[in-house]
Design an enzyme around this catalytic site. Structure first.
Site, PDB file in Angstrom:
ATOM      1  N   GLY A 250       0.814  -1.210   0.000  1.00 14.27           N
ATOM      2  CA  GLY A 250       0.000   0.000   0.000  1.00 14.27           C
ATOM      3  C   GLY A 250       0.848   1.261   0.000  1.00 14.27           C
ATOM      4  O   GLY A 250       0.534   2.237  -0.694  1.00 14.27           O
ATOM      5  N   ASP A 251       1.925   1.251   0.777  1.00 13.32           N
ATOM      6  CA  ASP A 251       2.843   2.400   0.800  1.00 13.32           C
ATOM      7  C   ASP A 251       3.490   2.587  -0.572  1.00 13.32           C
ATOM      8  O   ASP A 251       3.695   3.713  -1.026  1.00 13.32           O
ATOM      9  CB  ASP A 251       3.933   2.184   1.855  1.00 13.32           C
ATOM     10  CG  ASP A 251       3.369   1.779   3.204  1.00 13.32           C
ATOM     11  OD1 ASP A 251       2.279   2.269   3.554  1.00 13.32           O
ATOM     12  OD2 ASP A 251       4.007   0.965   3.894  1.00 13.32           O
TER      13      ASP A 251
END
Length: 301
Positions: A250-251
């Protein structure tokens, strides 16, 4: 310049144990140590994509110094605040037949320490990007993201916020440039069950109505959805690959979106780059590399 803030970074100590047995002495088959934290992950992936940025946040003790060293090894600039007491946390991740984690709590951050961060943030100006990512330590006020955005709201800074719950809902009035809840987090925000794509789009548009400029909903193997400020909807599939690593995907999507947007300010291209970068981390043992991202980019539809 792009700035990331990680309030509670960690050394992630990842061990593989072939046959983990609770209550007994276990031997590892492999061990790895990484600098962890959502903002740090964004900084590292941006640097892997050739984009300069500066990692802000707090470190303490010998573990904190090791975190800063590892972040710098990726070529990232850092301006961490070193706390006088405590030590940055160590998160132990045990990979066996099932995965288990033991996460440290981290050092205390005082009001004086916060003032030091506010002084650093005074350097930010028009067209800078500030990434606020992850949860916050218990020693910080729950409205810390809100406070930061309020203080900087009139500077033309693009805020990117990747967090959940009240932390996210309370900052929407400051019109963040991008937020990125996954579909589970989106359901929790509105306390609903999302039964299909139409439900996801409906509630993503509600986040736009509440102030967000762009909303990306990540859906793991089902792709992602972008809703922009014009309420236009774009849906993406995911490239083919073998899932090896869920940490930091996600990052990485956030970092890829930033990288794609900086090229020509095209939101759709930014979205595609975000999906490719998130997938590149998911299909790798570590965080996404530029080579892996561009290998996958042409597969995104």
């Amino acid at each position: 310049m792009i700035y990331t803030i990680t309030f509670n970074p960690a050394l992630d100590y990842i061990v593989k144990v072939e046959d983990f047995r609770l209550g007994e002495v276990n031997r590892t088959s492999s061990e790895e140590i990484y600098a962890g934290g959502k903002g740090i992950n964004v900084s590292i992936v941006l640097r892997n994509l050739g984009i300069d940025n500066k990692a802000l946040g707090y470190i303490a003790g010998f573990t904190g110094r090791e975190i800063e060293k590892k972040v710098k090894e990726f070529g990232c600039k850092t301006d961490f605040i070193e706390l006088n007491e405590g030590m940055s946390r160590i998160n132990v991740k045990i990979k066996a037949s099932e995965e288990s984690e033991i996460n440290g709590s981290g050092p205390s951050i005082t009001e004086k320490d916060l003032e030091k961060l506010y002084i650093k943030l005074e350097e930010l100006s028009n067209d800078d990007i500030l990434v606020l990512a992850g949860s916050i330590p218990k020693t910080l006020p729950e409205n810390i993201y809100e406070t930061i955005m309020q203080r900087l709201n009139d500077r033309g800074i693009k805020f990117i916020v990747d967090t959940t719950g009240k932390l996210l809902m309370n900052v929407l009035k400051y019109s963040p440039f991008l937020i990125k809840p996954n579909h589970h987090e989106l359901a929790e925000l509105f306390n609903v069950e999302l039964k299909n794509e139409d439900d996801i789009v409906y509630y993503a548009k509600k986040l736009i109505d509440l102030g967000a400029q762009n909303v990306v909903i990540s859906r793991a193997g089902d792709g992602a959805i972008l809703v922009n400020s014009k309420l236009e909807v774009f849906k993406s599939d995911v490239p083919k690959g073998v899932l090896k690593n869920s940490v930091g995907a996600g990052d990485s999507m956030v970092a890829g979106f930033i990288a794609g947007y900086l090229k020509n300010k095209d939101l759709v291209e930014a979205f595609k780059m975000g999906v490719a970068t998130g997938s590149a981390s998911a299909f790798s043992e570590g965080l996404a590399t530029e080579e892996k991202v561009y290998e996958l980019l042409n597969q995104i539809k």
